[in-house]
Motif scaffolding. Structure first.
Motif, PDB file in Angstrom:
ATOM      1  N   ALA A 266     -36.051 -46.678  29.770  1.00 54.17           N
ATOM      2  CA  ALA A 266     -35.551 -45.861  30.871  1.00 54.17           C
ATOM      3  C   ALA A 266     -36.685 -45.458  31.805  1.00 54.17           C
ATOM      4  CB  ALA A 266     -34.837 -44.628  30.330  1.00 54.17           C
ATOM      5  N   ARG A 267     -37.831 -45.089  31.231  1.00 54.67           N
ATOM      6  CA  ARG A 267     -38.977 -44.705  32.052  1.00 54.67           C
ATOM      7  C   ARG A 267     -39.545 -45.886  32.823  1.00 54.67           C
ATOM      8  NH1 ARG A 267     -40.302 -41.983  27.261  1.00 54.67           N
ATOM      9  NH2 ARG A 267     -41.870 -43.582  26.776  1.00 54.67           N
ATOM     10  N   LEU A 268     -39.663 -47.028  32.156  1.00 50.43           N
ATOM     11  CA  LEU A 268     -40.277 -48.194  32.786  1.00 50.43           C
ATOM     12  C   LEU A 268     -39.471 -48.695  33.983  1.00 50.43           C
ATOM     13  CD1 LEU A 268     -41.438 -50.432  29.766  1.00 50.43           C
ATOM     14  CD2 LEU A 268     -42.873 -49.112  31.331  1.00 50.43           C
ATOM     15  N   PHE A 269     -38.147 -48.629  33.873  1.00 52.85           N
ATOM     16  CA  PHE A 269     -37.317 -49.331  34.852  1.00 52.85           C
ATOM     17  C   PHE A 269     -36.312 -48.426  35.562  1.00 52.85           C
ATOM     18  CE2 PHE A 269     -38.327 -52.376  31.366  1.00 52.85           C
ATOM     19  CZ  PHE A 269     -39.271 -53.107  32.059  1.00 52.85           C
ATOM     20  N   SER A 300     -43.189 -52.728  34.605  1.00 54.06           N
ATOM     21  CA  SER A 300     -42.763 -51.688  35.527  1.00 54.06           C
ATOM     22  C   SER A 300     -43.248 -52.008  36.940  1.00 54.06           C
ATOM     23  CB  SER A 300     -43.318 -50.342  35.070  1.00 54.06           C
ATOM     24  OG  SER A 300     -43.143 -49.360  36.056  1.00 54.06           O
ATOM     25  N   ARG A 301     -42.408 -51.782  37.923  1.00 50.50           N
ATOM     26  CA  ARG A 301     -42.834 -51.996  39.314  1.00 50.50           C
ATOM     27  C   ARG A 301     -43.878 -50.961  39.724  1.00 50.50           C
ATOM     28  NH1 ARG A 301     -39.158 -54.387  42.788  1.00 50.50           N
ATOM     29  NH2 ARG A 301     -40.731 -53.987  44.386  1.00 50.50           N
ATOM     30  N   SER A 306     -47.718 -51.675  32.464  1.00 48.68           N
ATOM     31  CA  SER A 306     -46.757 -51.237  31.450  1.00 48.68           C
ATOM     32  C   SER A 306     -45.624 -52.250  31.386  1.00 48.68           C
ATOM     33  CB  SER A 306     -46.205 -49.842  31.790  1.00 48.68           C
ATOM     34  OG  SER A 306     -47.238 -48.878  31.751  1.00 48.68           O
ATOM     35  N   CYS A 307     -45.638 -53.043  30.319  1.00 43.15           N
ATOM     36  CA  CYS A 307     -44.705 -54.157  30.207  1.00 43.15           C
ATOM     37  C   CYS A 307     -43.953 -54.099  28.876  1.00 43.15           C
ATOM     38  CB  CYS A 307     -45.445 -55.492  30.293  1.00 43.15           C
ATOM     39  SG  CYS A 307     -46.470 -55.684  31.776  1.00 43.15           S
ATOM     40  N   VAL A 308     -42.812 -54.738  28.848  1.00 43.05           N
ATOM     41  CA  VAL A 308     -42.080 -54.898  27.597  1.00 43.05           C
ATOM     42  C   VAL A 308     -42.878 -55.847  26.710  1.00 43.05           C
ATOM     43  CG1 VAL A 308     -39.955 -55.745  26.533  1.00 43.05           C
ATOM     44  CG2 VAL A 308     -39.862 -54.486  28.694  1.00 43.05           C
ATOM     45  N   THR A 309     -43.056 -55.478  25.447  1.00 37.77           N
ATOM     46  CA  THR A 309     -43.843 -56.278  24.519  1.00 37.77           C
ATOM     47  C   THR A 309     -42.944 -57.084  23.590  1.00 37.77           C
ATOM     48  OG1 THR A 309     -43.931 -54.603  22.778  1.00 37.77           O
ATOM     49  CG2 THR A 309     -45.570 -54.454  24.547  1.00 37.77           C
TER      50      THR A 309
END
Length: 452
Positions: A266-269, A300-301, A306-309
């Protein structure tokens, strides 16, 4: 859940190697976080512009296995010659192949999707024999975004119409069709080299499946408002029942054990909204579409580092658990199947009955449906454990006629006899299969849907 006695013949050994099975243990919430041995990097990846390998017989979301000429064998009683029988009809149900995402991340996508290597043609022309002599110009959709459009920043630039098929999906579809022809045409001699278009084989749009046919072929489509697949028919009761299913203690526990992951996503996107937080459908769809078409997992834009691992493969595990719960594990699964897929199940049952009564007039029916149709059909048949039906997922209801004029059915999922709570559906009397389907056919779907 339901219980029904059916006559079954199962393999001599029930031991199945992990690489041969679709069914990891999904019954417990611990499946999501307990390290079930699922390596998504091996199961959810495919090249960007080429076909994914379809040689494996195991679950592979990007290119699910199907009846293949190198693996296909007749049912066990026919193989061991305990009976003599002939294949007389196949009911084939298939999900489309690889595609772009349905669900674009709310904060925008950090990669550009390219579909310039695919031309989706869109045109119409008068039918043969009509008085008009107009010849249509073949046109295709070429997607673009005007750089002055301020909403692009929260969408995704590129040349795709979401969720269109990708080049890899088209190539896999062609190979899927070729393999089906090799099995049911060349090997089993069930199919003619060129179909009788007056008898209408629904959904046969793959050139690979019809190697000798060059004339226009009708693709039979039900009207969108009353189509019996894809949940397009409005049904208040179905929506209410889904809300009830997703308010059970088991579902709440599922949300609790995945709360840290959902909060991070939720925070990332910028995805703290009901449609992204109530299930893992949207995230799984977005991530699968990326990995199955040669893209990486998103970042994340606002914070590109910060990326999905890969460790966050819990997205896929959690989505698998949800599918198993919707269609198999919850106590209202049978009614939910009735409200979702009952009409289509009746169509299948009627065609199977007509085959045994010799009134159908065709030897093959091929329906292209969605994952949301395969799930309830598999649930209706009593599948042991259900994972999200991947790209190109397929079921085959094979009808075999013995020399004694008895009819039996083998049900394949991904080219394997379907493993169910009743046993493997290897050799079942046709009436028993029809009865099992009809358990999930409502007597009055209109009244059921309007029941508030």
């Amino acid at each position: 859940m339901f219980s029904m006695g059916v006559s079954l013949i199962t393999p001599a050994s029930s031991t199945v190697a992990p690489e041969d099975t679709f069914y990891p243990p999904l019954d417990s919430i611990s499946y999501i976080t307990g390290g079930a041995g699922l390596s998504f990097s091996e199961k959810f990846t495919a090249p960007a512009e080429g076909p994914a390998s379809m040689v494996s017989a195991a679950y592979d979301y990007c290119a699910m296995p199907h009846p293949h000429p190198d693996r296909y064998q007749p049912p066990l009683p026919v193989q061991n010659r305990s009976v003599e029988a002939q294949l007389v009809y196949v009911e084939y149900i298939q999900r489309h192949q690889r595609r772009t995402a349905y669900n674009i991340l709310p904060g925008g996508e950090d990669q550009t999707y390219n579909c310039d290597n695919v031309h989706p043609y869109l045109y119409a022309e008068p039918a043969a024999g009509s008085p008009s002599s107009i010849e249509a110009l073949a046109v295709y959709a070429q997607t673009y975004s005007d750089p002055t459009n301020p909403f692009i920043i929260d969408f995704v630039n590129g040349s795709c119409q979401y969720p269109q098929l990708t080049l890899g999906g088209i190539l896999n579809g062609y190979q899927h069709g070729r393999d089906l022809w090799a099995v049911y045409g060349d090997s089993m001699k069930l199919l003619p080299s060129s179909p009788d278009t007056q008898k209408a084989l629904p959904g046969l749009s793959c050139e690979g499946f019809l190697p000798n046919h060059r004339e226009p072929l009708p693709l039979h489509q039900q009207p969108p408002g009353v189509d019996t697949v894809n949940q397009v028919i409005s049904c208040q009761a179905r929506s209410k029942l889904l809300a009830k299913i997703q308010s059970t203690d088991a579902w709440k526990e599922h949300l609790e054990v995945t709360r840290p992951l959902r909060a991070r996503l939720a925070r990332l996107f910028r995805a703290n909204m009901t449609e992204w937080m109530s299930t893992f459908d949207h995230f799984a769809d977005n991530f699968q579409a990326r990995l199955c078409n040669g893209y990486r997992l998103p970042c994340s834009r606002s914070d590109p580092l910060s990326c999905v691992t890969e460790d966050e493969a819990e997205v896929f595990r959690a989505a698998d658990w949800e599918w198993n719960y919707w269609w198999r594990q919850n106590q209202n699964a049978s009614r939910y199947i009735q409200l979702t897929e009952g009409l289509f199940l009746k169509e299948i049952a009627e065609r199977l009955k007509s085959t045994s009564q010799r009134t159908l007039g065709r030897v093959y029916t091929h329906s292209f449906v969605h994952d949301g149709d395969l799930g309830p059909v598999l649930g209706a048949m009593g599948i042991q454990r259900l994972r999200w039906p991947g790209m190109g997922s397929n079921m085959a209801f094979e009808v075999w006629k013995t020399n004694e004029h008895q009819f039996f059915v083998r049900v394949l999922y991904g080219g394997h006899p379907l493993r169910t709570v009743h046993g493997d559906l290897e050799w079942v009397p046709l009436p028993d299969i029809v009865t099992q389907l009809m358990v999930h056919v409502p007597d009055d779907i209109v009244s059921m849907c309007n029941d508030s």
